[in-house]
Design an enzyme around this catalytic site. Sequence first.
Site, PDB file in Angstrom:
ATOM      1  N   GLU A 122      -2.449  14.528   9.678  1.00 44.25           N
ATOM      2  CA  GLU A 122      -2.189  15.763   8.940  1.00 44.25           C
ATOM      3  C   GLU A 122      -1.664  16.866   9.847  1.00 44.25           C
ATOM      4  O   GLU A 122      -0.787  17.641   9.458  1.00 44.25           O
ATOM      5  CB  GLU A 122      -3.462  16.232   8.218  1.00 44.25           C
ATOM      6  CG  GLU A 122      -4.001  15.266   7.177  1.00 44.25           C
ATOM      7  CD  GLU A 122      -3.134  15.172   5.926  1.00 44.25           C
ATOM      8  OE1 GLU A 122      -2.175  15.956   5.802  1.00 44.25           O
ATOM      9  OE2 GLU A 122      -3.426  14.309   5.079  1.00 44.25           O
ATOM     10  N   ASP A 263       1.917   4.472   2.475  1.00 44.62           N
ATOM     11  CA  ASP A 263       3.153   5.044   1.943  1.00 44.62           C
ATOM     12  C   ASP A 263       4.124   5.612   2.981  1.00 44.62           C
ATOM     13  O   ASP A 263       5.266   5.175   3.103  1.00 44.62           O
ATOM     14  CB  ASP A 263       2.830   6.112   0.889  1.00 44.62           C
ATOM     15  CG  ASP A 263       1.790   7.127   1.370  1.00 44.62           C
ATOM     16  OD1 ASP A 263       1.269   6.985   2.487  1.00 44.62           O
ATOM     17  OD2 ASP A 263       1.495   8.067   0.609  1.00 44.62           O
ATOM     18  N   GLU A 356      -4.476  10.026  -9.936  1.00 35.97           N
ATOM     19  CA  GLU A 356      -4.471   9.395  -8.624  1.00 35.97           C
ATOM     20  C   GLU A 356      -4.368   7.874  -8.749  1.00 35.97           C
ATOM     21  O   GLU A 356      -3.639   7.251  -7.993  1.00 35.97           O
ATOM     22  CB  GLU A 356      -5.730   9.783  -7.846  1.00 35.97           C
ATOM     23  CG  GLU A 356      -5.799  11.258  -7.464  1.00 35.97           C
ATOM     24  CD  GLU A 356      -4.827  11.634  -6.348  1.00 35.97           C
ATOM     25  OE1 GLU A 356      -5.275  11.858  -5.217  1.00 35.97           O
ATOM     26  OE2 GLU A 356      -3.604  11.696  -6.618  1.00 35.97           O
ATOM     27  N   GLU A 377       5.299  13.928  -5.076  1.00 37.52           N
ATOM     28  CA  GLU A 377       6.095  12.723  -4.809  1.00 37.52           C
ATOM     29  C   GLU A 377       7.091  12.387  -5.915  1.00 37.52           C
ATOM     30  O   GLU A 377       8.239  12.000  -5.642  1.00 37.52           O
ATOM     31  CB  GLU A 377       5.168  11.530  -4.555  1.00 37.52           C
ATOM     32  CG  GLU A 377       4.530  11.505  -3.181  1.00 37.52           C
ATOM     33  CD  GLU A 377       3.380  12.485  -3.032  1.00 37.52           C
ATOM     34  OE1 GLU A 377       2.980  12.768  -1.885  1.00 37.52           O
ATOM     35  OE2 GLU A 377       2.874  12.978  -4.072  1.00 37.52           O
ATOM     36  N   THR A 485       7.449  13.905   5.623  1.00 37.76           N
ATOM     37  CA  THR A 485       6.622  13.575   4.461  1.00 37.76           C
ATOM     38  C   THR A 485       5.878  14.779   3.906  1.00 37.76           C
ATOM     39  O   THR A 485       5.226  14.672   2.874  1.00 37.76           O
ATOM     40  CB  THR A 485       5.648  12.430   4.813  1.00 37.76           C
ATOM     41  OG1 THR A 485       5.152  11.843   3.612  1.00 37.76           O
ATOM     42  CG2 THR A 485       4.502  12.942   5.679  1.00 37.76           C
TER      43      THR A 485
END
Length: 571
Positions: A122, A263, A356, A377, A485
């Site tokens: 992160e 991902d 989710e 996304e 991302t």
Amino acid sequence: MLQDDSLLSRRWLESDQFTQRFWNTEKGFLRGGKPGDARLRQRIKDMFYHAYNSYLDNAFPYDELRPLTCDGQDTWGSFSLTLIDALDTLLVLGNHTEFQRVAIVLQDTVDFDIDVNASVFETNIRVVGGMLSAHMLSKRAGLEVEPGWPCSGPLLRMAEDAARKLLPAFETPTGMPYGTVNLLHGVSPTETPVTCTAGVGTFILEFATLSRLTGDPVYENAARRALRALWDTRSDIGLVGNHIDIVSKKWVAQDAGIGAGIDSYFEYLVKGAIMLQDQELVNMFLDFDRSIQNYTRFDDWYLWVQMHKGTVSMPVFQSLEAFWPGLQSLIGNLDSAVRTFQNYYSVWRQFGGLPEFYNIPQGYTVDKREGYPLRPELIESAMYLFRATGDHTYLQFGLDVLESIEKISKTPCGYASVKDLRDHQLDNRMESFFLAETIKYLFLLFDPAHFLHGGGGGEAGLSSWEEGGEGNQCILGVGGYIFNTEAHPLDPAALYCCSQHAQDRQELRDILLGLSRDSKQAESPPTLPFDKSESIALKPGERKSAPPLSCPTQPFSARLAVLGQVFSDNT
């Protein structure tokens, strides 16, 4: 069971009345006019400033806003994370003055020498990526830049400072990083060696950018070593699992798919290949993609399977998988991308958001996974697919998103995550990616002329290119931006400017020095930037190979060894 108001809102989103309203009120945009898209962009701006101002008023300097209680909390490391994540969005929306103010505030207040355990993943995508993007966009925003920018600057130094704090996590026998690191003391002796696949393979964009801007290869080398180690662990059928022991290389969770925990690993193979023109990364992804299509794809859905056997382990769709249609569009697989997007869009329309987890056979949410934290996304995929196809279905989706978030998630203090899409209960959290990604991608969907798309500036009113580098000899911002991302745009031309361009200039100097040597040495051929045994002439029937993916063009001076010794008058 849905409450009455939620059921009504869902039915309205799915109704012909909603569609008719879209075509009536926004037809100016859909027909290529300006009134409709300008109104939509203004609504998105209003959404941003409602959330942004609420954060500044109620949560700064904490990482995140809590929109139900109008206060703040630290989540990923006490970095004022929402402010860092929102910085480049300010410029995307055209707010130069606030970008300038916040850039100075962050330089004065953010300190990475703190006794905090931070997520390596992160911190990289949000903090390092955010500072790199802001650094690359700072000249456009009117900040005074240092000589030689983008190869130097205070925001670049902040990004490097943050990345340096992450490097101890990579000091493992395999090169794969730990998931958490203490910014002051390094990796704790009690830190678990188990981390997710994405936590190993999501560094090449930020770390390669940092290495090529600063000239220090340590960051890119660390990211590449981790990528190669992960590649070596794939199964005999070409799949990777969900969690791995980074010391022993043993897979702890063997579910293979494209969603949570995996991902962005696939995302960075594709985007890293484009940004770095890297054939190795291209080959890695294409091999993975073949296995994914063979073992996990069923009727344009992607399920979870056992990584060694290929048998279905979880027949679910996860909201984090919604990036996949956009990624497929980047490699030219449009037909499949469009069909998969429609499947995901049907789930979105069912609930007014993406849960989710969604059980595909049952057509409903999975227990304890009914939430919707305002993820970006599917909007990202819509932006890529609209640019690839021009199909107004993606604009319809964008308006659906705008209406739904406003109706379901807006509070007096910002926008709250949805705790349960079945009854639209709210959670007391507004993640920083809402300002970094969700709003940014939504805005860019409705601003096709934006400079990030290579247009003439769009709503931001900025030109599509600028000068930089030593003596302003580099052309930057030519429309080839790569989004990390966390939706922080990175400019491949800047990497070339600070690394390859400098190398080309040195090679040119070497050639000129060789040509101007004393006549006594004239019989010796000048030193050329390629091995003397290598011929630049093509053999009979041979063709030049095209670069793996599109990239910034070389400056004329860099082509000497290929096109011949051609010099201008001022050489």
